[in-house]
Design a protein around this motif. Structure first.
Motif, PDB file in Angstrom:
ATOM      1  N   UNK A 183       7.970   1.463   3.551  1.00 51.65           N
ATOM      2  CA  UNK A 183       7.525   0.079   3.431  1.00 51.65           C
ATOM      3  C   UNK A 183       6.006   0.056   3.440  1.00 51.65           C
ATOM      4  N   UNK A 184       5.429  -0.572   2.425  1.00 52.76           N
ATOM      5  CA  UNK A 184       3.977  -0.612   2.242  1.00 52.76           C
ATOM      6  C   UNK A 184       3.402  -1.892   2.830  1.00 52.76           C
ATOM      7  N   UNK A 185       2.536  -1.734   3.849  1.00 55.67           N
ATOM      8  CA  UNK A 185       1.831  -2.926   4.326  1.00 55.67           C
ATOM      9  C   UNK A 185       0.400  -2.940   3.775  1.00 55.67           C
ATOM     10  N   UNK A 186      -0.248  -4.084   3.856  1.00 53.94           N
ATOM     11  CA  UNK A 186      -1.549  -4.321   3.202  1.00 53.94           C
ATOM     12  C   UNK A 186      -1.443  -3.959   1.716  1.00 53.94           C
ATOM     13  N   UNK A 187      -0.421  -4.448   1.007  1.00 53.60           N
ATOM     14  CA  UNK A 187      -0.164  -3.968  -0.356  1.00 53.60           C
ATOM     15  C   UNK A 187      -1.181  -4.429  -1.397  1.00 53.60           C
ATOM     16  N   UNK A 188      -1.964  -5.474  -1.081  1.00 56.53           N
ATOM     17  CA  UNK A 188      -3.025  -5.865  -2.019  1.00 56.53           C
ATOM     18  C   UNK A 188      -4.400  -5.536  -1.438  1.00 56.53           C
ATOM     19  N   UNK A 189      -4.423  -4.572  -0.499  1.00 55.08           N
ATOM     20  CA  UNK A 189      -5.671  -4.005   0.038  1.00 55.08           C
ATOM     21  C   UNK A 189      -6.608  -5.093   0.570  1.00 55.08           C
ATOM     22  N   UNK A 190      -6.039  -6.000   1.368  1.00 58.41           N
ATOM     23  CA  UNK A 190      -6.805  -7.101   1.971  1.00 58.41           C
ATOM     24  C   UNK A 190      -7.571  -7.900   0.918  1.00 58.41           C
ATOM     25  N   UNK A 191      -6.978  -8.041  -0.248  1.00 59.41           N
ATOM     26  CA  UNK A 191      -7.581  -8.848  -1.302  1.00 59.41           C
ATOM     27  C   UNK A 191      -8.586  -8.123  -2.173  1.00 59.41           C
ATOM     28  N   UNK A 192      -8.852  -6.853  -1.860  1.00 58.48           N
ATOM     29  CA  UNK A 192      -9.838  -6.096  -2.641  1.00 58.48           C
ATOM     30  C   UNK A 192      -9.435  -5.979  -4.113  1.00 58.48           C
ATOM     31  N   UNK A 193      -8.133  -5.935  -4.370  1.00 57.00           N
ATOM     32  CA  UNK A 193      -7.671  -5.766  -5.758  1.00 57.00           C
ATOM     33  C   UNK A 193      -8.076  -6.955  -6.640  1.00 57.00           C
ATOM     34  N   UNK A 194      -8.316  -8.107  -6.009  1.00 54.43           N
ATOM     35  CA  UNK A 194      -8.619  -9.310  -6.782  1.00 54.43           C
ATOM     36  C   UNK A 194      -9.959  -9.210  -7.502  1.00 54.43           C
ATOM     37  N   UNK A 195     -10.841  -8.324  -7.018  1.00 56.64           N
ATOM     38  CA  UNK A 195     -12.169  -8.173  -7.627  1.00 56.64           C
ATOM     39  C   UNK A 195     -12.250  -6.962  -8.559  1.00 56.64           C
ATOM     40  N   UNK A 196     -11.172  -6.228  -8.704  1.00 61.90           N
ATOM     41  CA  UNK A 196     -11.224  -4.954  -9.431  1.00 61.90           C
ATOM     42  C   UNK A 196     -11.147  -5.190 -10.946  1.00 61.90           C
ATOM     43  N   UNK A 197     -12.143  -4.730 -11.712  1.00 55.01           N
ATOM     44  CA  UNK A 197     -12.119  -4.974 -13.161  1.00 55.01           C
ATOM     45  C   UNK A 197     -10.974  -4.278 -13.885  1.00 55.01           C
ATOM     46  N   UNK A 198     -10.584  -3.098 -13.428  1.00 51.44           N
ATOM     47  CA  UNK A 198      -9.474  -2.368 -14.063  1.00 51.44           C
ATOM     48  C   UNK A 198      -8.161  -3.138 -13.863  1.00 51.44           C
ATOM     49  N   UNK A 199      -7.928  -3.556 -12.624  1.00 51.63           N
ATOM     50  CA  UNK A 199      -6.711  -4.313 -12.324  1.00 51.63           C
ATOM     51  C   UNK A 199      -6.747  -5.672 -13.022  1.00 51.63           C
ATOM     52  N   UNK A 200      -7.930  -6.280 -13.067  1.00 52.51           N
ATOM     53  CA  UNK A 200      -8.076  -7.561 -13.752  1.00 52.51           C
ATOM     54  C   UNK A 200      -7.733  -7.466 -15.234  1.00 52.51           C
ATOM     55  N   UNK A 201      -8.143  -6.369 -15.856  1.00 54.55           N
ATOM     56  CA  UNK A 201      -7.849  -6.176 -17.285  1.00 54.55           C
ATOM     57  C   UNK A 201      -6.338  -6.054 -17.516  1.00 54.55           C
ATOM     58  N   UNK A 202      -5.665  -5.300 -16.654  1.00 53.41           N
ATOM     59  CA  UNK A 202      -4.209  -5.143 -16.771  1.00 53.41           C
ATOM     60  C   UNK A 202      -3.519  -6.493 -16.544  1.00 53.41           C
ATOM     61  N   UNK A 203      -4.033  -7.241 -15.569  1.00 52.00           N
ATOM     62  CA  UNK A 203      -3.443  -8.559 -15.268  1.00 52.00           C
ATOM     63  C   UNK A 203      -3.552  -9.495 -16.477  1.00 52.00           C
ATOM     64  N   UNK A 204      -4.723  -9.517 -17.101  1.00 50.71           N
ATOM     65  CA  UNK A 204      -4.909 -10.397 -18.269  1.00 50.71           C
ATOM     66  C   UNK A 204      -3.986  -9.997 -19.415  1.00 50.71           C
ATOM     67  N   UNK A 205      -3.806  -8.707 -19.574  1.00 53.40           N
ATOM     68  CA  UNK A 205      -2.929  -8.195 -20.641  1.00 53.40           C
ATOM     69  C   UNK A 205      -1.501  -8.725 -20.493  1.00 53.40           C
ATOM     70  N   UNK A 206      -1.038  -8.831 -19.255  1.00 54.68           N
ATOM     71  CA  UNK A 206       0.347  -9.263 -18.998  1.00 54.68           C
ATOM     72  C   UNK A 206       0.449 -10.756 -18.680  1.00 54.68           C
ATOM     73  N   UNK A 207      -0.697 -11.450 -18.633  1.00 53.17           N
ATOM     74  CA  UNK A 207      -0.666 -12.854 -18.244  1.00 53.17           C
ATOM     75  C   UNK A 207      -0.287 -13.034 -16.791  1.00 53.17           C
ATOM     76  N   UNK A 208      -0.694 -12.088 -15.948  1.00 54.75           N
ATOM     77  CA  UNK A 208      -0.377 -12.118 -14.516  1.00 54.75           C
ATOM     78  C   UNK A 208      -1.663 -12.107 -13.705  1.00 54.75           C
ATOM     79  N   UNK A 209      -1.546 -12.082 -12.384  1.00 57.35           N
ATOM     80  CA  UNK A 209      -2.720 -11.989 -11.517  1.00 57.35           C
ATOM     81  C   UNK A 209      -2.921 -10.544 -11.060  1.00 57.35           C
ATOM     82  N   UNK A 210      -4.126 -10.272 -10.558  1.00 56.16           N
ATOM     83  CA  UNK A 210      -4.426  -8.925 -10.048  1.00 56.16           C
ATOM     84  C   UNK A 210      -3.495  -8.566  -8.886  1.00 56.16           C
TER      85      UNK A 210
END
Length: 275
Positions: A183-210
């Motif tokens: 079981x993975x806790x802190x799965x969005x790395x305390x919100x750090x993923x929200x600022x990540x450009x790589x994750x942001x690009x993947x999110x935009x590609x799928x129409x999803x959030x980081x």
């Protein structure tokens, strides 16, 4: 929306759970009630969170049949002996208003932990039906291996920090070998993923959030559950919808290339993670 079930010989756990740290009181109760109403069936709490009473009130208010719920709680690390662990678990059940939990974990190891005695207590509580399954949290590989090799308690799960910035492949490989869920806790790395450009690009590609991308990365792994906390119904729904996102090979490669050495939870009581 149906959340996938992770199934082993020892437990059946919804892959996406609802984390409750650090919510307390009315905020926690309202959040859990909202999550249950939305379709979450896996709720994670702990003695140390100080919110088991609020979680228990929300479970009671939901009116859901007990067998439809998967409830995890954890005993704090200041109980090194089996008898203390049992007393703490019984107090947790009282606060939760439950005859049993689906998963009972030792929250953190401590240098004082009497591992054989602690495991014997977990095994007894499982046999007596106070916990349907038992396991450990925040155990490094060496200690987890020792706990398994003692053969005292049938451990079903390891709960650890795990996200796109922290490599847990050694623990995950061992868990898969021994048929433990992770079981993975802190799965969005305390919100750090929200600022990540790589994750942001993947999110935009799928129409999803980081955040959804980070959760989908975990939920796409064999034998891995995630327990994000979300106070608002909007974020709860967003997290739930991550269970339907399928990342392609290109996405996986980009996420795999991100640094994997960022630990967000490393308190003074933490063990030597490399031990």
């Amino acid at each position: 929306m149906t959340i996938p079930l992770l199934e082993t010989a020892l437990t059946r756990m919804p892959a996406l759970g609802f984390g409750t740290w650090p919510m307390r009181g009315a905020e926690c109760r309202a959040a859990v009630e909202s999550a249950l109403g939305m379709g979450y069936r896996h709720v994670d709490t702990a003695e140390m969170y100080g919110n088991e009473d609020a979680v228990g009130a929300a479970l009671a208010a939901s009116g859901l049949p007990r067998e439809q719920l998967y409830l995890t709680t954890k005993v704090w690390n200041d109980k090194p002996k089996g008898a203390e662990i049992r007393r703490a678990a019984e107090a947790s059940l009282e606060r939760l208003r439950q005859p049993y939990v689906d998963l009972l974990l030792i929250h953190w190891p401590s240098p004082q932990l009497d591992l054989p005695d602690a495991l014997a207590s977990l095994a007894r509580m499982r046999e007596e039906g106070l916990a349907r399954a038992v396991g450990v949290a925040n155990f490094p590989l060496g200690l987890l291996r020792r706990a398994m090799e003692l053969g005292i308690a049938p451990l079903a799960c390891l709960q650890v920090e795990h996200h796109v910035y922290l490599d847990q492949s050694r623990l995950l490989a061992y868990c898969r070998e021994k048929e433990l869920l992770l079981t993975s806790y802190t799965p969005v790395a305390k919100g750090e993923v929200l600022q990540d450009p790589v994750i942001g690009r993947i999110a935009r590609k799928h129409g999803k959030t980081a955040g959804q991308v980070a959760l989908a990365w975990l939920l796409g792994m064999e034998g891995v559950a995630a327990i994000p906390k979300a106070a608002s119904p909007e974020r709860q729904r967003e997290n739930m919808e991550a269970a339907t996102l399928r990342l392609d090979t290109e996405d996986q490669a980009a996420l795999a290339a991100l640094p994997k050495d960022r630990r967000m939870v490393n308190p003074g009581i933490a063990p030597d993670w490399e031990s």
